[in-house]
Write a protein that holds these residues in place. Structure first.
Motif, PDB file in Angstrom:
ATOM      1  N   LYS A  36       0.825  -1.193   0.000  1.00 20.49           N
ATOM      2  CA  LYS A  36       0.000   0.000   0.000  1.00 20.49           C
ATOM      3  C   LYS A  36       0.867   1.253   0.000  1.00 20.49           C
ATOM      4  CE  LYS A  36      -4.155  -1.848   0.303  1.00 20.49           C
ATOM      5  NZ  LYS A  36      -5.168  -1.640  -0.762  1.00 20.49           N
ATOM      6  N   LYS A  37       0.308   2.343  -0.503  1.00 20.15           N
ATOM      7  CA  LYS A  37       0.979   3.631  -0.477  1.00 20.15           C
ATOM      8  C   LYS A  37       1.417   3.946   0.951  1.00 20.15           C
ATOM      9  CE  LYS A  37       0.117   8.550  -1.412  1.00 20.15           C
ATOM     10  NZ  LYS A  37      -0.876   9.533  -1.927  1.00 20.15           N
ATOM     11  N   GLY A  38       2.685   4.341   1.107  1.00 20.73           N
ATOM     12  CA  GLY A  38       3.227   4.681   2.417  1.00 20.73           C
ATOM     13  C   GLY A  38       3.857   3.515   3.159  1.00 20.73           C
ATOM     14  N   VAL A  64       9.427  -3.475  -9.978  1.00 21.67           N
ATOM     15  CA  VAL A  64       8.158  -2.764  -9.889  1.00 21.67           C
ATOM     16  C   VAL A  64       7.323  -3.102 -11.128  1.00 21.67           C
ATOM     17  CG1 VAL A  64       7.028  -0.537  -9.605  1.00 21.67           C
ATOM     18  CG2 VAL A  64       9.322  -0.894  -8.643  1.00 21.67           C
ATOM     19  N   ILE A  65       6.258  -3.834 -10.928  1.00 21.16           N
ATOM     20  CA  ILE A  65       5.351  -4.190 -12.024  1.00 21.16           C
ATOM     21  C   ILE A  65       4.354  -3.062 -12.251  1.00 21.16           C
ATOM     22  CG2 ILE A  65       3.674  -5.857 -12.877  1.00 21.16           C
ATOM     23  CD1 ILE A  65       6.558  -6.916 -12.657  1.00 21.16           C
ATOM     24  N   SER A  66       3.815  -2.519 -11.171  1.00 23.63           N
ATOM     25  CA  SER A  66       2.986  -1.320 -11.244  1.00 23.63           C
ATOM     26  C   SER A  66       3.184  -0.530  -9.954  1.00 23.63           C
ATOM     27  CB  SER A  66       1.510  -1.668 -11.445  1.00 23.63           C
ATOM     28  OG  SER A  66       0.986  -2.329 -10.307  1.00 23.63           O
ATOM     29  N   GLY A  67       3.128   0.798 -10.084  1.00 23.18           N
ATOM     30  CA  GLY A  67       3.326   1.638  -8.911  1.00 23.18           C
ATOM     31  C   GLY A  67       4.684   2.309  -8.912  1.00 23.18           C
ATOM     32  N   SER A  68       5.097   2.783  -7.746  1.00 16.10           N
ATOM     33  CA  SER A  68       6.373   3.487  -7.631  1.00 16.10           C
ATOM     34  C   SER A  68       6.915   3.384  -6.218  1.00 16.10           C
ATOM     35  CB  SER A  68       6.220   4.967  -8.027  1.00 16.10           C
ATOM     36  OG  SER A  68       5.261   5.617  -7.206  1.00 16.10           O
ATOM     37  N   LEU A  69       8.244   3.439  -6.105  1.00 12.32           N
ATOM     38  CA  LEU A  69       8.943   3.359  -4.823  1.00 12.32           C
ATOM     39  C   LEU A  69       9.912   4.524  -4.701  1.00 12.32           C
ATOM     40  CD1 LEU A  69      10.010  -0.424  -4.900  1.00 12.32           C
ATOM     41  CD2 LEU A  69       7.857   0.523  -4.032  1.00 12.32           C
ATOM     42  N   GLU A  70      10.231   4.849  -3.451  1.00 14.69           N
ATOM     43  CA  GLU A  70      11.242   5.872  -3.164  1.00 14.69           C
ATOM     44  C   GLU A  70      12.309   5.254  -2.278  1.00 14.69           C
ATOM     45  OE1 GLU A  70      11.116  10.292  -1.164  1.00 14.69           O
ATOM     46  OE2 GLU A  70      10.221   8.641  -0.032  1.00 14.69           O
ATOM     47  N   THR A  77      26.065  -4.958   4.819  1.00 17.29           N
ATOM     48  CA  THR A  77      26.059  -4.129   6.010  1.00 17.29           C
ATOM     49  C   THR A  77      24.628  -3.630   6.269  1.00 17.29           C
ATOM     50  OG1 THR A  77      26.543  -2.124   4.732  1.00 17.29           O
ATOM     51  CG2 THR A  77      28.415  -3.357   5.605  1.00 17.29           C
ATOM     52  N   PRO A  78      24.301  -3.267   7.505  1.00 20.39           N
ATOM     53  CA  PRO A  78      22.982  -2.698   7.779  1.00 20.39           C
ATOM     54  C   PRO A  78      22.755  -1.459   6.916  1.00 20.39           C
ATOM     55  CG  PRO A  78      24.059  -3.296   9.837  1.00 20.39           C
ATOM     56  CD  PRO A  78      25.086  -3.438   8.748  1.00 20.39           C
ATOM     57  N   THR A  79      21.604  -1.373   6.319  1.00 18.32           N
ATOM     58  CA  THR A  79      21.376  -0.305   5.350  1.00 18.32           C
ATOM     59  C   THR A  79      21.154   1.051   6.005  1.00 18.32           C
ATOM     60  OG1 THR A  79      20.075   0.378   3.437  1.00 18.32           O
ATOM     61  CG2 THR A  79      18.867  -0.720   5.213  1.00 18.32           C
ATOM     62  N   LYS A  80      21.634   2.093   5.325  1.00 17.68           N
ATOM     63  CA  LYS A  80      21.411   3.472   5.744  1.00 17.68           C
ATOM     64  C   LYS A  80      20.154   4.040   5.083  1.00 17.68           C
ATOM     65  CE  LYS A  80      26.443   4.255   5.618  1.00 17.68           C
ATOM     66  NZ  LYS A  80      26.697   3.124   4.706  1.00 17.68           N
ATOM     67  N   TYR A  81      19.451   3.201   4.331  1.00 18.28           N
ATOM     68  CA  TYR A  81      18.334   3.667   3.518  1.00 18.28           C
ATOM     69  C   TYR A  81      17.005   3.070   3.978  1.00 18.28           C
ATOM     70  CZ  TYR A  81      22.148   4.934   0.373  1.00 18.28           C
ATOM     71  OH  TYR A  81      23.296   5.463  -0.155  1.00 18.28           O
ATOM     72  N   GLU A  82      15.938   3.679   3.488  1.00 17.55           N
ATOM     73  CA  GLU A  82      14.606   3.111   3.589  1.00 17.55           C
ATOM     74  C   GLU A  82      14.000   3.061   2.199  1.00 17.55           C
ATOM     75  OE1 GLU A  82      13.013   4.344   8.052  1.00 17.55           O
ATOM     76  OE2 GLU A  82      12.343   5.503   6.310  1.00 17.55           O
ATOM     77  N   VAL A  83      13.182   2.061   1.950  1.00 14.22           N
ATOM     78  CA  VAL A  83      12.443   1.961   0.695  1.00 14.22           C
ATOM     79  C   VAL A  83      10.962   2.003   1.030  1.00 14.22           C
ATOM     80  CG1 VAL A  83      11.969   0.601  -1.366  1.00 14.22           C
ATOM     81  CG2 VAL A  83      14.277   0.618  -0.404  1.00 14.22           C
ATOM     82  N   THR A  84      10.247   2.945   0.413  1.00 11.65           N
ATOM     83  CA  THR A  84       8.842   3.191   0.734  1.00 11.65           C
ATOM     84  C   THR A  84       8.018   3.226  -0.549  1.00 11.65           C
ATOM     85  OG1 THR A  84       9.573   4.585   2.579  1.00 11.65           O
ATOM     86  CG2 THR A  84       7.259   4.757   1.930  1.00 11.65           C
ATOM     87  N   ALA A  85       6.822   2.677  -0.500  1.00 12.74           N
ATOM     88  CA  ALA A  85       5.907   2.736  -1.643  1.00 12.74           C
ATOM     89  C   ALA A  85       5.273   4.123  -1.718  1.00 12.74           C
ATOM     90  CB  ALA A  85       4.823   1.676  -1.516  1.00 12.74           C
ATOM     91  N   LEU A  86       5.373   4.769  -2.872  1.00 16.87           N
ATOM     92  CA  LEU A  86       4.741   6.068  -3.089  1.00 16.87           C
ATOM     93  C   LEU A  86       3.330   5.929  -3.633  1.00 16.87           C
ATOM     94  CD1 LEU A  86       7.683   8.146  -4.619  1.00 16.87           C
ATOM     95  CD2 LEU A  86       6.871   8.112  -2.255  1.00 16.87           C
ATOM     96  N   GLU A  87       3.011   4.755  -4.148  1.00 18.15           N
ATOM     97  CA  GLU A  87       1.673   4.443  -4.647  1.00 18.15           C
ATOM     98  C   GLU A  87       1.356   3.012  -4.224  1.00 18.15           C
ATOM     99  OE1 GLU A  87       1.351   6.421  -8.983  1.00 18.15           O
ATOM    100  OE2 GLU A  87       3.040   5.049  -8.788  1.00 18.15           O
ATOM    101  N   ASP A  88       0.103   2.630  -4.251  1.00 17.58           N
ATOM    102  CA  ASP A  88      -0.213   1.207  -4.150  1.00 17.58           C
ATOM    103  C   ASP A  88       0.549   0.514  -5.279  1.00 17.58           C
ATOM    104  OD1 ASP A  88      -1.940   1.871  -2.124  1.00 17.58           O
ATOM    105  OD2 ASP A  88      -3.773   1.537  -3.275  1.00 17.58           O
TER     106      ASP A  88
END
Length: 200
Positions: A33-35, A51-57, A91-102
């Motif tokens: 889901k988004k967020g 990513v098949i459909s949608g978007s990530l940040e 190594t432990p990641t310094k990043y986060e990956v979040t869904a911007l859309e469903d």
């Protein structure tokens, strides 16, 4: 959805029944889901997503706890996402990956894919071609954000990668550029006015 992956593979390399049987067992469908966060800061993440459909940040988490948008992944462009520090350096990641859309994704594991590529060397060609293509485009965009003034960079996106303007929420583009959402909104309005004036 796996058929989508098979078509991508077949456009670059021969896909034998044994190769496809191996690959089809290594990817699973994921619906987010988004967020929703797919990767959390500090996790030891080796997952990779298509990513098949949608978007990530992907966001870099800074020492004060704030986040900085550093890239976007969409179904139409830059559609393979991971956290490179964990995936390649373990190594432990310094990043986060979040869904911007469903979003609808395919998920696998980087280490599993590496072992499969050792068994099926033709996969290296597919991986190398995809990584090279995306790296060139990503570097081009990042070089422009470094060298261009904000107004010129937004014009550059309008002219070359309008999907970013259309699909990525303004506050995330503004964060990526290092400017306020209000400033970014003013830049968009100025450019749209110029485009409208130019078409009349």
């Amino acid at each position: 959805m796996l058929e989508h992956l098979k078509q991508k593979l077949a456009s670059v390399i021969p896909v034998s029944p044994s190769l496809w049987n191996q690959i089809s067992n290594e990817w699973k469908e994921v619906y987010v889901k988004k967020g929703e966060k797919l990767v959390h800061f500090g996790a030891l993440n080796t997952k990779v997503f298509i990513v098949i459909s949608g978007s990530l940040e992907i966001s870099l988490i800074l020492s004060d706890g704030s986040s900085k948008s550093v890239w976007f992944f969409l179904d139409e462009l830059f559609n393979v996402a991971t956290t490179p520090d964990s995936a390649f350096l373990n190594t432990p990641t310094k990043y986060e990956v979040t869904a911007l859309e469903d979003s609808v994704l395919l998920q696998s594991d980087c280490h599993t894919l590496d072992r499969t590529a050792e068994k099926f060397p033709e996969l290296y060609k597919f991986k190398a071609q995809g990584i090279l293509h995306d790296s060139i485009l990503m570097n081009e965009i990042r070089n422009h954000i470094i060298t261009y003034k904000p107004l010129d960079f937004v014009k550059y996106l309008y002219n070359n990668y309008p999907i970013f303007i259309e699909r990525i929420p303004s506050k995330h583009i503004a964060n990526f550029m290092g400017i306020t959402p209000e400033w970014y909104s003013k830049l968009k309005k100025k450019i749209r006015h110029e485009l409208f004036q130019g078409s009349t």
